[in-house]
Motif scaffolding. Structure first.
Motif, PDB file in Angstrom:
ATOM      1  N   PRO A 112     -24.538  87.310   1.439  1.00 20.60           N
ATOM      2  CA  PRO A 112     -23.068  88.064   0.848  1.00 20.60           C
ATOM      3  C   PRO A 112     -21.708  87.036   0.375  1.00 20.60           C
ATOM      4  O   PRO A 112     -20.989  88.071   0.331  1.00 20.60           O
ATOM      5  N   TRP A 113     -21.748  86.272   1.067  1.00 15.04           N
ATOM      6  CA  TRP A 113     -20.621  84.967   0.680  1.00 15.04           C
ATOM      7  C   TRP A 113     -20.789  84.381  -0.642  1.00 15.04           C
ATOM      8  O   TRP A 113     -21.745  84.011  -1.564  1.00 15.04           O
ATOM      9  N   ARG A 114     -19.088  84.352  -1.284  1.00 12.95           N
ATOM     10  CA  ARG A 114     -19.386  83.836  -2.469  1.00 12.95           C
ATOM     11  C   ARG A 114     -18.562  81.783  -2.676  1.00 12.95           C
ATOM     12  O   ARG A 114     -17.912  82.176  -1.582  1.00 12.95           O
ATOM     13  N   LEU A 115     -18.843  80.368  -2.331  1.00 10.06           N
ATOM     14  CA  LEU A 115     -18.291  79.431  -2.684  1.00 10.06           C
ATOM     15  C   LEU A 115     -17.844  79.591  -3.563  1.00 10.06           C
ATOM     16  O   LEU A 115     -18.637  79.245  -5.246  1.00 10.06           O
ATOM     17  N   ILE A 116     -16.715  78.659  -3.918  1.00  3.92           N
ATOM     18  CA  ILE A 116     -16.320  78.175  -5.261  1.00  3.92           C
ATOM     19  C   ILE A 116     -15.653  77.233  -5.171  1.00  3.92           C
ATOM     20  O   ILE A 116     -15.010  76.527  -3.932  1.00  3.92           O
ATOM     21  N   ALA A 143     -11.828  88.558  -8.710  1.00  5.44           N
ATOM     22  CA  ALA A 143     -11.559  89.200  -9.665  1.00  5.44           C
ATOM     23  C   ALA A 143     -13.809  89.436  -9.597  1.00  5.44           C
ATOM     24  O   ALA A 143     -13.663  91.424 -10.153  1.00  5.44           O
ATOM     25  N   ALA A 144     -13.897  88.793  -9.890  1.00  9.02           N
ATOM     26  CA  ALA A 144     -15.761  89.125 -10.453  1.00  9.02           C
ATOM     27  C   ALA A 144     -16.138  89.964  -9.372  1.00  9.02           C
ATOM     28  O   ALA A 144     -16.636  91.077  -9.083  1.00  9.02           O
ATOM     29  N   ARG A 145     -15.871  89.189  -8.260  1.00 11.02           N
ATOM     30  CA  ARG A 145     -16.462  90.265  -6.647  1.00 11.02           C
ATOM     31  C   ARG A 145     -15.724  90.316  -6.003  1.00 11.02           C
ATOM     32  O   ARG A 145     -15.258  89.421  -4.745  1.00 11.02           O
ATOM     33  N   PRO A 146     -15.179  91.187  -5.707  1.00 12.55           N
ATOM     34  CA  PRO A 146     -13.792  91.410  -5.069  1.00 12.55           C
ATOM     35  C   PRO A 146     -13.764  91.761  -3.895  1.00 12.55           C
ATOM     36  O   PRO A 146     -13.089  90.821  -2.387  1.00 12.55           O
ATOM     37  N   GLN A 147     -14.964  91.931  -3.755  1.00  6.46           N
ATOM     38  CA  GLN A 147     -15.751  92.045  -2.005  1.00  6.46           C
ATOM     39  C   GLN A 147     -15.935  91.545  -1.084  1.00  6.46           C
ATOM     40  O   GLN A 147     -16.340  91.491  -0.428  1.00  6.46           O
ATOM     41  N   ALA A 148     -16.507  90.150  -2.056  1.00  6.45           N
ATOM     42  CA  ALA A 148     -17.526  88.834  -1.366  1.00  6.45           C
ATOM     43  C   ALA A 148     -16.689  88.242  -0.673  1.00  6.45           C
ATOM     44  O   ALA A 148     -15.609  88.036  -1.427  1.00  6.45           O
ATOM     45  N   PRO A 149     -16.800  88.168  -0.095  1.00  4.79           N
ATOM     46  CA  PRO A 149     -15.706  87.089   1.207  1.00  4.79           C
ATOM     47  C   PRO A 149     -16.266  85.728   0.957  1.00  4.79           C
ATOM     48  O   PRO A 149     -17.592  85.589   0.456  1.00  4.79           O
ATOM     49  N   THR A 150     -15.705  85.128   0.396  1.00  5.95           N
ATOM     50  CA  THR A 150     -15.729  83.339  -0.243  1.00  5.95           C
ATOM     51  C   THR A 150     -14.514  82.341   0.554  1.00  5.95           C
ATOM     52  O   THR A 150     -13.567  82.324   1.225  1.00  5.95           O
ATOM     53  N   LEU A 151     -14.855  81.176   0.356  1.00  5.96           N
ATOM     54  CA  LEU A 151     -14.961  79.903   0.687  1.00  5.96           C
ATOM     55  C   LEU A 151     -14.264  79.551  -0.919  1.00  5.96           C
ATOM     56  O   LEU A 151     -15.591  78.858  -1.313  1.00  5.96           O
ATOM     57  N   VAL A 152     -13.323  78.905  -0.628  1.00  6.16           N
ATOM     58  CA  VAL A 152     -12.592  77.986  -1.765  1.00  6.16           C
ATOM     59  C   VAL A 152     -13.057  75.965  -1.659  1.00  6.16           C
ATOM     60  O   VAL A 152     -12.223  76.120   0.119  1.00  6.16           O
ATOM     61  N   PHE A 153     -13.497  75.830  -2.427  1.00  2.00           N
ATOM     62  CA  PHE A 153     -14.095  73.906  -2.055  1.00  2.00           C
ATOM     63  C   PHE A 153     -13.102  73.058  -2.938  1.00  2.00           C
ATOM     64  O   PHE A 153     -13.427  73.453  -4.386  1.00  2.00           O
ATOM     65  N   LEU A 154     -11.864  72.134  -2.234  1.00  2.00           N
ATOM     66  CA  LEU A 154     -11.841  71.422  -3.229  1.00  2.00           C
ATOM     67  C   LEU A 154     -11.495  69.842  -2.723  1.00  2.00           C
ATOM     68  O   LEU A 154     -11.878  69.844  -1.034  1.00  2.00           O
ATOM     69  N   HIS A 155     -10.967  68.887  -3.651  1.00  5.47           N
ATOM     70  CA  HIS A 155     -11.406  67.741  -2.130  1.00  5.47           C
ATOM     71  C   HIS A 155      -9.984  67.401  -1.770  1.00  5.47           C
ATOM     72  O   HIS A 155      -9.770  66.986  -0.991  1.00  5.47           O
ATOM     73  N   HIS A 156      -8.778  67.636  -2.479  1.00  9.16           N
ATOM     74  CA  HIS A 156      -7.506  67.229  -1.796  1.00  9.16           C
ATOM     75  C   HIS A 156      -6.888  68.489  -1.384  1.00  9.16           C
ATOM     76  O   HIS A 156      -7.079  69.895  -1.360  1.00  9.16           O
ATOM     77  N   GLN A 157      -6.149  68.196   0.411  1.00  6.29           N
ATOM     78  CA  GLN A 157      -5.387  68.285   1.137  1.00  6.29           C
ATOM     79  C   GLN A 157      -4.646  69.753   0.149  1.00  6.29           C
ATOM     80  O   GLN A 157      -3.518  68.885  -0.087  1.00  6.29           O
ATOM     81  N   PRO A 158      -4.488  71.053   0.452  1.00  5.00           N
ATOM     82  CA  PRO A 158      -3.622  71.309  -0.003  1.00  5.00           C
ATOM     83  C   PRO A 158      -2.223  72.284   0.935  1.00  5.00           C
ATOM     84  O   PRO A 158      -1.393  72.704   0.853  1.00  5.00           O
TER      85      PRO A 158
END
Ligand SMILES: [Fe+2]
Length: 266
Positions: A112-116, A143-158
């Motif tokens: 059910p999850w989306r990883l970006i 916006a394409a899957r607004p109901q999907a719990p999502t994790l966003v991955f990147l290298h630098h700390q935000p």
């Protein structure tokens, strides 16, 4: 059926590999420290579903380093997804990993999850930035899957991690990222590398998670560059179907080479 079961991820970060099999970072041969962490991951996390590699895969941006990583990760027998860090050459990384066990997708559906996965690198710079195009694509993907719990991955700390030298080279436009995420409650976490240490915080209900490197560790809270005696490790994440996240860090028992904490930079 996989939509209803917990998804287990391994975050493996900052291996800093070299073309030279003996290549070392401040005295630690990075192929050996990676091997220790992968052995640990294999022993502890046999039920993992996939691996996320969050940048600085190579220290010298060499094809041989990337191919070595693909070979070692391939032996885990799991889907492996990567994004670049400031020590990588994103174009060389993509070329070298093409048709290997490691891919570089923009997004992955995982039950059910989306990883970006975002590329936060700036050519020739240690610090990071999210380009307008990356942010637009992130918005469209959310916006394409607004109901999907999502994790966003990147290298630098935000967000600042409390180490001034490291925070100077974090993401330089976190406000652009948060302006977007603040309207997207589906995003449950931001997961990053770069800081070579365990880090866990929360902002507006979004988990902010950093990870140890598979090689040298940076001392938490240090004003200037300083190594830490903590051993190499990885982060595990359990993504539950209801959107909850369980997570933790596992570390190798020791370093393969003698640890000299006096290193003044890398
Ligand atoms: Fe790194």
């Amino acid at each position: 059926m996989s939509r209803h079961v917990t998804q287990r991820l391994l975050q493996i970060s900052d291996p800093h590999l070299f073309a030279d099999p003996e290549g070392d970072l401040l005295g630690q041969r990075t192929r050996l420290t990676l091997e220790g962490v992968l052995n640990l991951a294999r022993a502890n996390s046999g039920a993992a579903d996939r691996v996320l590699l969050t940048g600085d895969l190579s220290q010298d941006a060499s094809p041989a380093a990337y191919r070595y990583l693909a070979d070692r990760c391939g032996r885990l027998g799991l889907p492996c997804h990567a994004l670049p860090g400031n020590h990588d050459d994103p174009a060389e990384m993509a070329r070298s990993l093409d048709a290997s066990p490691i891919d570089m997708p923009h997004e992955v559906d995982c039950g059910p999850w989306r990883l970006i996965l975002l590329d936060s690198t700036l050519a020739g710079r240690e610090g990071g930035h999210l380009a307008a195009g990356s942010l637009r694509r992130l918005a469209a993907t959310l916006a394409a899957r607004p109901q999907a719990p999502t994790l966003v991955f990147l290298h630098h700390q935000p967000v600042p991690v409390g180490s001034p030298w490291l925070d100077e080279i974090g993401l330089n436009n976190p406000e652009d990222l948060f302006a977007l995420l603040d309207h997207q409650p589906q995003v449950r976490g931001l997961v990053f590398g770069h800081i070579h240490q365990d880090f866990s915080a929360e902002r507006n209900g979004v988990a902010l998670l950093g990870a140890p490197s598979t090689c040298i560790q940076f001392r938490p809270g240090s004003q200037d560059f300083a190594l830490d005696a903590a051993t190499p490790g990885y982060r595990w994440l359990e993504l539950h179907p209801d959107g909850r996240i369980d997570t933790g860090i596992e570390r190798s028992a020791d370093y393969p080479d003698p640890l000299d904490l006096s290193g003044a930079g890398y």
